[in-house]
Design an enzyme around this catalytic site. Sequence first.
Site: not given
Ligand SMILES: [Zn+2]
Length: 156
Positions: A46, A51, A93-94, A135-136, A139
């Site tokens: 995701g 991000q 998380c990226l 999670h997304e 963000h």
């Molecule tokens: Zn993340």
Amino acid sequence: MAVMKIKTHPAKVLKQVASAVKDIGGSTQRLIDDMIETMYEAEGIGLAAPQVGVSKRLIVVDTSVKDNVGGLMVIINPEIVYSEGDILSTEGCLSIPEFSATVERKAMLFVRGVDRDGKPLEIDAARLLARALQHEIDHLNGVLLLDKVNMEDKKQ
Ligand SMILES: [Zn+2]
């Protein structure tokens, strides 16, 4: 399409509450394509627009690689309408490389939004998809996995 640079903690944009997408025209379509390519390139399941430095309420998710269900989803202005159950999950998380944490998530979700063509979307999510969506969507509200961990520490 182009791979974008993923912003990492403590980038300011990750702490901002993103604004609603009002126009799904050319620049939004390009952003969606670039986010999809960036997500796959990073081997994520995701990615949220903040991000990649864009403070807009837009996410892309594809949990099919890891969970064998679903597929690519583009959700504009996603909203959690209903959620149920609690489940502990370990996430990464990226935007926070080399970090993972176990946090509490809702087990099931009902999410509404709009797809990239402007059509209403309704998603019943469970398992990995439910976690990825939470999670997304976090963000989009400027909430990072690190904040969730801190919140749980405070609860104890
Ligand atoms: Zn993340």
